[in-house]
Design an enzyme around this catalytic site. Structure first.
Site, PDB file in Angstrom:
ATOM      1  N   ARG A 199     -22.771 -32.409   1.794  1.00  0.00           N
ATOM      2  CA  ARG A 199     -24.175 -31.957   1.781  1.00  0.00           C
ATOM      3  C   ARG A 199     -25.077 -32.897   2.587  1.00  0.00           C
ATOM      4  O   ARG A 199     -26.042 -32.450   3.210  1.00  0.00           O
ATOM      5  CB  ARG A 199     -24.660 -31.862   0.319  1.00  0.00           C
ATOM      6  CG  ARG A 199     -26.043 -31.202   0.145  1.00  0.00           C
ATOM      7  CD  ARG A 199     -26.308 -30.941  -1.330  1.00  0.00           C
ATOM      8  NE  ARG A 199     -27.558 -30.213  -1.582  1.00  0.00           N
ATOM      9  CZ  ARG A 199     -28.671 -30.763  -2.059  1.00  0.00           C
ATOM     10  NH1 ARG A 199     -28.695 -32.056  -2.336  1.00  0.00           N
ATOM     11  NH2 ARG A 199     -29.756 -30.036  -2.267  1.00  0.00           N
ATOM     12  N   ILE A 259     -33.502 -27.223   1.353  1.00  0.00           N
ATOM     13  CA  ILE A 259     -32.094 -26.956   1.068  1.00  0.00           C
ATOM     14  C   ILE A 259     -32.045 -26.744  -0.447  1.00  0.00           C
ATOM     15  O   ILE A 259     -32.690 -27.475  -1.206  1.00  0.00           O
ATOM     16  CB  ILE A 259     -31.170 -28.115   1.528  1.00  0.00           C
ATOM     17  CG1 ILE A 259     -29.693 -27.828   1.231  1.00  0.00           C
ATOM     18  CG2 ILE A 259     -31.574 -29.464   0.957  1.00  0.00           C
ATOM     19  CD1 ILE A 259     -28.728 -28.856   1.866  1.00  0.00           C
ATOM     20  N   SER A 260     -31.306 -25.715  -0.898  1.00  0.00           N
ATOM     21  CA  SER A 260     -31.348 -25.344  -2.312  1.00  0.00           C
ATOM     22  C   SER A 260     -30.686 -26.395  -3.202  1.00  0.00           C
ATOM     23  O   SER A 260     -29.838 -27.165  -2.756  1.00  0.00           O
ATOM     24  CB  SER A 260     -30.651 -24.001  -2.517  1.00  0.00           C
ATOM     25  OG  SER A 260     -31.168 -23.038  -1.636  1.00  0.00           O
ATOM     26  N   GLN A 261     -31.079 -26.345  -4.471  1.00  0.00           N
ATOM     27  CA  GLN A 261     -30.510 -27.240  -5.482  1.00  0.00           C
ATOM     28  C   GLN A 261     -29.018 -26.904  -5.667  1.00  0.00           C
ATOM     29  O   GLN A 261     -28.653 -25.730  -5.760  1.00  0.00           O
ATOM     30  CB  GLN A 261     -31.265 -27.004  -6.784  1.00  0.00           C
ATOM     31  CG  GLN A 261     -30.793 -27.815  -7.947  1.00  0.00           C
ATOM     32  CD  GLN A 261     -31.470 -27.384  -9.245  1.00  0.00           C
ATOM     33  OE1 GLN A 261     -32.295 -26.475  -9.255  1.00  0.00           O
ATOM     34  NE2 GLN A 261     -31.110 -28.035 -10.322  1.00  0.00           N
ATOM     35  N   PRO A 262     -28.134 -27.917  -5.732  1.00  0.00           N
ATOM     36  CA  PRO A 262     -26.704 -27.648  -5.894  1.00  0.00           C
ATOM     37  C   PRO A 262     -26.357 -26.722  -7.057  1.00  0.00           C
ATOM     38  O   PRO A 262     -25.498 -25.844  -6.914  1.00  0.00           O
ATOM     39  CB  PRO A 262     -26.115 -29.053  -6.084  1.00  0.00           C
ATOM     40  CG  PRO A 262     -27.022 -29.934  -5.260  1.00  0.00           C
ATOM     41  CD  PRO A 262     -28.396 -29.354  -5.454  1.00  0.00           C
TER      42      PRO A 262
END
Ligand code: SAH
Length: 219
Positions: free
Chosen positions: A44, A70-73
């Site tokens: 990431r 960037i989206s949260q994992p």
């Protein structure tokens, strides 16, 4: 250095990533092991230039420039899981952003078309993806709010920006048996799942989420 890893993906990054995915596995026991393996295999931090390893491997969304994130994992894990990928599916992602989600989909064997309206983001994402998963992702520049009709149908469609209401045009681009996953709403957003052949009113809601808005060029 582990085989297949890029020089920039050293042991420290690998350890941080392992810790994050172990946490996700504990918090989300129903997420498929293949999805967790895909998250373990995509660095990431390489999609977050300028971020520290600590920032790249905490469970939060992060700014990637141009007002985007960037989206949260956790959310990437839930969305990817909801797509029920087995390998070989044609997938449309709307909102390439950093390219991270597209790389995760490709690691699961999907053949991905990803569309991004901000050209710089699209170009940078395409370069990162090409290094990691060459040949599996085609990045398009443009408005994907109503899908990508010239490449339809798709076995899966994933929106990574929130639509105020689900565009019916997207459901129409699903192949038989297809699945659509999208965050929907404005102030309050929910992640929803729809099946091909059903109407926009027949979705299943997974959890509340927080995404940047899907910008419609015709709005
Ligand atoms: N999936 C990304 C995160 C996306 S953030 C990742 O893994 O990093 C949402 C992205 O959707 C932003 O980059 C934004 O520019 C893009 N976007 C918003 N509206 C769009 C539209 N109509 N068509 C294509 N991209 C759009």
């Amino acid at each position: 250095m582990p085989s297949g890893a890029e020089p920039a993906d050293g042991p420290e990054a690998l350890a941080a990533r392992e810790r994050l995915v172990d946490e996700l596995a504990r918090a989300l026991p129903r997420v498929a092991p293949a999805v967790l393996s895909a998250l373990r295999s995509v660095p990431r931090h390489l999609f977050m230039p300028g971020a520290s390893l600590a920032e790249a491997y905490d469970d939060h969304a992060h700014a990637i420039g141009h007002g985007q994130t960037i989206s949260q994992p956790t959310v990437v894990a839930l969305m990817t899981d909801a797509l029920e990928l087995r390998g070989g599916e044609r997938v449309l992602e709307v909102g390439t952003g950093s390219g991270y989600q597209a790389a995760v989909l490709a690691r699961l064997g999907a053949r991905v078309h990803s569309i991004e309206r901000i050209e710089t983001l699209a170009r940078e994402a395409a370069a990162r993806i090409a290094r990691l998963v060459p040949g599996d992702v085609v990045v398009h520049v443009g408005d994907g709010a109503t899908g990508l009709p010239r490449e339809a149908p798709f076995d899966r469609i994933l929106l990574t920006a929130a639509a105020r209401r689900l565009p019916e045009e997207l459901l129409e681009q699903l192949a038989p048996g297809g699945i659509l996953v999208a965050p929907v709403g404005d102030e309050e957003q929910w992640l929803g799942v729809w099946r091909e052949g059903r109407s926009a009113r027949e979705g299943r809601w997974i959890c509340p989420v927080r995404f940047v808005p899907l910008i419609r060029s015709d709005a």
